[in-house]
Structure formats: C-alpha cells, structure tokens
Design an enzyme around this catalytic site. Structure first.
Site, PDB file in Angstrom:
ATOM      1  N   ASP A 122       0.812  -1.214   0.000  1.00 35.32           N
ATOM      2  CA  ASP A 122       0.000   0.000   0.000  1.00 35.32           C
ATOM      3  C   ASP A 122       0.847   1.266   0.000  1.00 35.32           C
ATOM      4  OD1 ASP A 122       0.912  -0.539   2.577  1.00 35.32           O
ATOM      5  OD2 ASP A 122      -1.062  -0.934   3.393  1.00 35.32           O
TER       6      ASP A 122
ATOM      7  N   ASP B  90      -8.091  -3.192  13.913  1.00 29.79           N
ATOM      8  CA  ASP B  90      -9.445  -3.538  13.467  1.00 29.79           C
ATOM      9  C   ASP B  90      -9.415  -4.731  12.508  1.00 29.79           C
ATOM     10  OD1 ASP B  90      -8.244  -2.376  11.284  1.00 29.79           O
ATOM     11  OD2 ASP B  90      -9.717  -0.772  11.021  1.00 29.79           O
TER      12      ASP B  90
ATOM     13  N   HIS C 136      -7.406  -4.981   9.831  1.00 30.74           N
ATOM     14  CA  HIS C 136      -7.047  -4.689   8.432  1.00 30.74           C
ATOM     15  C   HIS C 136      -5.727  -5.336   8.055  1.00 30.74           C
ATOM     16  CE1 HIS C 136      -5.078  -0.794  10.019  1.00 30.74           C
ATOM     17  NE2 HIS C 136      -4.091  -1.474   9.458  1.00 30.74           N
TER      18      HIS C 136
ATOM     19  N   GLU D  55      -9.789  -2.352   5.022  1.00 30.56           N
ATOM     20  CA  GLU D  55     -10.474  -2.100   6.286  1.00 30.56           C
ATOM     21  C   GLU D  55     -11.738  -2.966   6.378  1.00 30.56           C
ATOM     22  OE1 GLU D  55      -9.180  -0.219   8.529  1.00 30.56           O
ATOM     23  OE2 GLU D  55      -8.265   1.580   7.694  1.00 30.56           O
TER      24      GLU D  55
HETATM   25  C1  F6R Z   1       1.421  -1.524   6.225  1.00 29.86           C
HETATM   26  C2  F6R Z   1       0.118  -2.131   6.284  1.00 29.86           C
HETATM   27  C3  F6R Z   1      -0.730  -2.154   7.525  1.00 29.86           C
HETATM   28  C4  F6R Z   1       0.048  -2.510   8.790  1.00 29.86           C
HETATM   29  C5  F6R Z   1      -0.869  -2.489  10.015  1.00 29.86           C
HETATM   30  C6  F6R Z   1      -0.138  -2.795  11.295  1.00 29.86           C
HETATM   31  O1  F6R Z   1       1.961  -1.635   4.911  1.00 29.86           O
HETATM   32  O2  F6R Z   1      -0.293  -2.593   5.297  1.00 29.86           O
HETATM   33  O3  F6R Z   1      -1.755  -3.088   7.327  1.00 29.86           O
HETATM   34  O4  F6R Z   1       0.621  -3.770   8.646  1.00 29.86           O
HETATM   35  O5  F6R Z   1      -1.479  -1.231  10.104  1.00 29.86           O
HETATM   36  O6  F6R Z   1       0.757  -1.761  11.557  1.00 29.86           O
HETATM   37  P1  F6R Z   1       1.856  -1.873  12.720  1.00 29.86           P
HETATM   38  O7  F6R Z   1       2.804  -2.952  12.300  1.00 29.86           O
HETATM   39  O8  F6R Z   1       2.515  -0.532  12.743  1.00 29.86           O
HETATM   40  O9  F6R Z   1       1.117  -2.210  13.957  1.00 29.86           O
END
Ligand code: F6R
Length: 243
Positions: free
Chosen positions: A67, A136, A138, A143
C-alpha cells in the site's frame, strides 16, 4: 495455518526473517510482497544483517508493496516508499527498478489502481507476502467492510487507523485520509503469507481474526482459508489465541 511462537519482538523478527531467507535461498529471483509499519521493521533489520554477512542476495528479487498513502510523494518521510528505502532498499543490493509500490502521487484513483494492478499481473503472484495486522483486523489497508475487495483499490481510512498512524506524523490532521491498497484476492494469491504480530495490543484482534469466523468485518480472518499461512507472533500477542 501455522503459528510460530516467539518470545518477544526480537525473536519474532528473527524467526520471520528465517522464513523469508528460506524463500530467497530456494528461489533467488523470487517475488516478495512487503509491508510497512512497526511490526516488520525488525524483520527488515535481520534481512539487512544477513545481506551484510553475505548470506542473502537481493540482486534478482522483485518486491511489491501492499500500500501507499494517496497524496504523498516518495520524498515525504511518511510515505511508504520512503519507509521501504530507509529500512531495506537502500541497505541491500536490490535493483530499484524491481521495487514496486502504488503511486501515491497519482490523484486519479482509477489510474493509480489500474496501473498498480498491471504491475502486479506482470510481476506474477508473490512467492511470499509479508503482512502486519491492524487493530481492526485490516491487512494492507483493507479495512472492515461488507465484502472482500479483490484487487488494488482506493480506501478511506477508518478513524481507528488514522489514530493508530498519527504516531508517525506531527499531528493527526497531517495523516492522509485515503490510501491505495492491494486487494484481498491479490494477497491471498501469494504462495505463502507470513504475518508478524507483536505486543499485548494485538492479542484481541489475533483472537478475533484466527479463532473466530471468517468475515470481511475482520479482513485478516480470510487468511484462515490460505493454504500456507504462517503467523509469527510473540507471547503477548498470542495471549488470547491460546484460550
Ligand atoms: C502496512 C500495512 C498495515 C500494517 C498495520 C499494522 O503496509 O499494510 O496493514 O501492517 O497497520 O501496523 P503496525 O505494524 O505498525 O502495527
């Protein structure tokens, strides 16, 4: 689904790097799907150390990231491209021409997503997709929703995600409200999916995602259906999944 238990963040990072190293050694021209965020930072550090020791070679590897924020260019320190350059690309012998992320500077969402889908189709399915998990549920920026999105699309970030990501920005107002993300179908098409999760704050969502029903309201739950899904998580994150 296979769970690899780790003591703590360090241990999780080493174990996740072991899985990725094995894929790279078996297939030097592999396609790696990569993630940003705090969870994979230690994994990248381990991969860089192995490269420095001469144990890993990135020269033929292709990477596709999950992303990118819509509206941030590559020189913006909060962009995911910048993150990848800081944590991995500038530290190993990867060919920059083989590193791909959605184009955050393209304001036309259809164009940005179509362009990234073309790249993903050309590159072919990932040999391994690395993931973190949001509070959540994702994955990428997919989401909670009524259906599972298939390919790259533009998403409106939820308040929970904006809140969680605000720690990287100087104020909450600076967090972009939209992002381009790889779809669930593309993530599921990877030969192996490797998720890293650490810390007590991830315990509840891991239980919901992997001990509960498969539902687009908890996007990560779809991974229960993946034929080669590996979760590397530390004790704190696994605390509720054991119950
Ligand atoms: C990042 C991504 C997100 C993160 C998620 C967890 O490229 O795709 O899905 O993996 O938000 O983030 P952290 O690791 O910072 O808790």
């Amino acid at each position: 689904m296979r769970i690899i238990r780790a003591k703590d963040y360090e241990d999780m990072s080493r174990k996740a790097a072991n899985v990725i190293s094995a894929v790279m050694t078996r297939k030097p021209d592999c396609v790696l799907g990569l993630a940003t965020g705090s969870s994979p930072v230690g994994t990248y550090e381990n991969l860089v150390r192995r490269y420095e020791k001469g144990d890993l070679d990135f020269s033929q590897v292709t990477t596709v990231n999950l992303d990118e924020y819509k509206g941030l260019d590559r020189e913006n320190p909060q962009s995911y491209y910048y993150f990848m350059r800081e944590h991995l690309f500038s530290k190993v012998n990867i060919d920059p021409q083989r590193t791909f992320l959605p184009d955050g500077t393209e304001p036309d969402s259809e164009k940005a997503c179509g362009g990234y889908n073309e790249i993903l189709h050309r590159v072919g399915r990932a040999d391994l997709q690395l993931l973190g998990i949001g509070h959540d549920g994702h994955i990428g920026f997919n989401e909670p929703a009524d259906t599972f999105a298939k390919e790259t699309h533009c998403v409106n970030l939820t308040d929970m995600t904006i809140e969680a990501n605000a720690r990287f920005f100087s104020s909450r107002e600076e967090v972009p409200t939209q992002a381009y993300t790889m779809g669930i179908q593309t993530i599921m098409s990877a030969a192996t999916v490797l998720m890293v999760a650490s810390g007590a704050d991830k315990a509840k969502i891991l239980r919901e995602a992997f001990s509960g029903p498969v539902t687009p309201q908890v996007p990560a739950s779809i991974l229960q259906f993946h034929p080669d899904f590996i979760l590397v998580a530390d004790e704190a994150a696994l605390a509720e999944i054991d119950k």
